[in-house]
Every structure is written in C-alpha cells, then in structure tokens.
Scaffold this active site. Sequence first.
Site, PDB file in Angstrom:
ATOM      1  N   ASN A  46      -7.267  23.692 -20.244  1.00  0.00           N
ATOM      2  CA  ASN A  46      -7.562  22.750 -21.440  1.00  0.00           C
ATOM      3  C   ASN A  46      -7.227  23.475 -22.677  1.00  0.00           C
ATOM      4  OD1 ASN A  46     -10.067  24.393 -20.555  1.00  0.00           O
ATOM      5  ND2 ASN A  46     -11.253  22.891 -21.560  1.00  0.00           N
ATOM      6  N   GLU A  48      -7.838  22.913 -26.771  1.00  0.00           N
ATOM      7  CA  GLU A  48      -8.536  22.132 -27.751  1.00  0.00           C
ATOM      8  C   GLU A  48      -7.971  22.574 -28.913  1.00  0.00           C
ATOM      9  OE1 GLU A  48     -12.805  23.219 -26.978  1.00  0.00           O
ATOM     10  OE2 GLU A  48     -12.865  21.931 -24.951  1.00  0.00           O
ATOM     11  N   CYS A  57      -6.837  18.108 -21.547  1.00  0.00           N
ATOM     12  CA  CYS A  57      -7.300  18.631 -20.328  1.00  0.00           C
ATOM     13  C   CYS A  57      -6.475  19.510 -19.544  1.00  0.00           C
ATOM     14  CB  CYS A  57      -7.593  17.452 -19.511  1.00  0.00           C
ATOM     15  SG  CYS A  57      -9.296  16.496 -20.110  1.00  0.00           S
ATOM     16  N   GLU A  59      -5.729  19.383 -16.371  1.00  0.00           N
ATOM     17  CA  GLU A  59      -4.943  18.597 -15.469  1.00  0.00           C
ATOM     18  C   GLU A  59      -3.594  18.060 -16.162  1.00  0.00           C
ATOM     19  OE1 GLU A  59      -8.260  18.381 -15.899  1.00  0.00           O
ATOM     20  OE2 GLU A  59      -9.266  17.158 -14.779  1.00  0.00           O
ATOM     21  N   CYS A  90     -11.165  13.123 -15.624  1.00  0.00           N
ATOM     22  CA  CYS A  90     -11.693  12.386 -16.584  1.00  0.00           C
ATOM     23  C   CYS A  90     -10.548  11.137 -16.600  1.00  0.00           C
ATOM     24  CB  CYS A  90     -11.436  12.595 -18.266  1.00  0.00           C
ATOM     25  SG  CYS A  90      -9.760  12.741 -18.778  1.00  0.00           S
ATOM     26  N   CYS A  93      -6.962  11.578 -17.443  1.00  0.00           N
ATOM     27  CA  CYS A  93      -6.064  12.573 -16.457  1.00  0.00           C
ATOM     28  C   CYS A  93      -6.015  11.764 -15.112  1.00  0.00           C
ATOM     29  CB  CYS A  93      -7.125  13.724 -16.223  1.00  0.00           C
ATOM     30  SG  CYS A  93      -6.906  15.129 -17.477  1.00  0.00           S
TER      31      CYS A  93
HETATM   32  N1  THU Z   1     -11.670  19.048 -19.419  1.00  0.00           N
HETATM   33  C1  THU Z   1     -10.648  19.335 -18.533  1.00  0.00           C
HETATM   34  O1  THU Z   1     -10.030  20.094 -18.901  1.00  0.00           O
HETATM   35  N2  THU Z   1     -10.746  18.556 -17.330  1.00  0.00           N
HETATM   36  C2  THU Z   1     -11.713  17.787 -17.010  1.00  0.00           C
HETATM   37  O2  THU Z   1     -11.456  17.350 -15.702  1.00  0.00           O
HETATM   38  C3  THU Z   1     -12.845  17.796 -17.532  1.00  0.00           C
HETATM   39  C4  THU Z   1     -12.851  17.895 -19.230  1.00  0.00           C
HETATM   40  C5  THU Z   1     -11.847  19.635 -20.856  1.00  0.00           C
HETATM   41  C6  THU Z   1     -11.467  18.805 -21.968  1.00  0.00           C
HETATM   42  C7  THU Z   1     -12.311  19.516 -23.036  1.00  0.00           C
HETATM   43  O3  THU Z   1     -11.729  20.766 -23.426  1.00  0.00           O
HETATM   44  C8  THU Z   1     -13.539  20.138 -22.385  1.00  0.00           C
HETATM   45  O4  THU Z   1     -13.251  20.323 -20.889  1.00  0.00           O
HETATM   46  C9  THU Z   1     -14.986  19.539 -22.492  1.00  0.00           C
HETATM   47  O5  THU Z   1     -14.671  18.106 -22.231  1.00  0.00           O
END
Ligand code: THU
Length: 134
Positions: A46, A48, A57, A59, A90, A93
């Site tokens: 992920n 940000e 994310c 994925e 999510c 994704c």
């Molecule tokens: N996140 C992911 O990378 N994958 C998931 O399946 C759930 C959420 C990340 C997005 C964000 O950077 C952090 O987790 C909190 O939501």
Amino acid sequence: MISATLLRRLAKTARGAAKASYSPYSQFAVGAAVLTGSGKIYAGVNVENASFGLCNCAERSAIFTAATAGERKITCVVVYTPTPTVTPPCGACRQVINEFGPQARVLSICDSDDRLDLTLDTLLPGAFGPGNLG
Ligand code: THU
C-alpha cells in the site's frame, strides 16, 4: 489448482513486501502478491498519500505492476495484513482483481493462522467487467 509450495511462495512474497509499505498515516503495512497466467509472481504494497483519498492498496499496486509487465491474467492474489485476524480486500481492489482474474483465488493471511480463502466471484458477485462494454 495451485500447489501448496506455490501458495507458500506467494505468502512469503506478500509478507516480505509489507516491509516496504509506505503507510505513514495509517501505520497499516500491507503486502500483496499476485500469481499471473504466465506463472510469475508480482509484489505490491500500500502506498499512501498526504492527500488521503489517493492512497493505493497493496493488491492494486501488485496488479498494476503485473499489468505494466504485460500480464493480463491473474490466477491468485495473496494479501498480508499485520493483524491478529484476516482482513478481506476492499471493494475497489475486488473490482480491480475482477478485470484480470474474475475467477481468481483470493487468500488473506495475517499474523496468526487465520485464513480467508475465497474466489473473486464469491467476493464480488454479479461484477461489472470488460464483457459489459460490448
Ligand atoms: N489496505 C490495503 O492495502 N489492502 C487491503 O486489503 C485493506 C487496506 C491499505 C489501504 C490503506 O493504506 C491502509 O491499508 C488502511 O486502510
């Protein structure tokens, strides 16, 4: 059918990738690994952003990396979250996985033996996809 050995490699890749997660805002370091039709594995984390809505994310990072390498079929996605119980992918994704892997196996792993092992069509029934554009 994905062998146990290959699943272990995918899990190791997802877990290892999480170390490179850029998640200063959530402190939630996620790693993903996708297996493609060519048999290759691509990792993602992920990523940000100070503009929170632009966070990506793990994925999707992995899938976009695979697509950038020319891959167009995804057979398995493994996602690791640093949690005591599993985290499902999510909605965004799920939609992105559907593009290249409508039947893909989606396996969520975490810091315990808890597992979520489903297929994309179960996670996103009745999905909108490439076929709906004619
Ligand atoms: N996140 C992911 O990378 N994958 C998931 O399946 C759930 C959420 C990340 C997005 C964000 O950077 C952090 O987790 C909190 O939501």
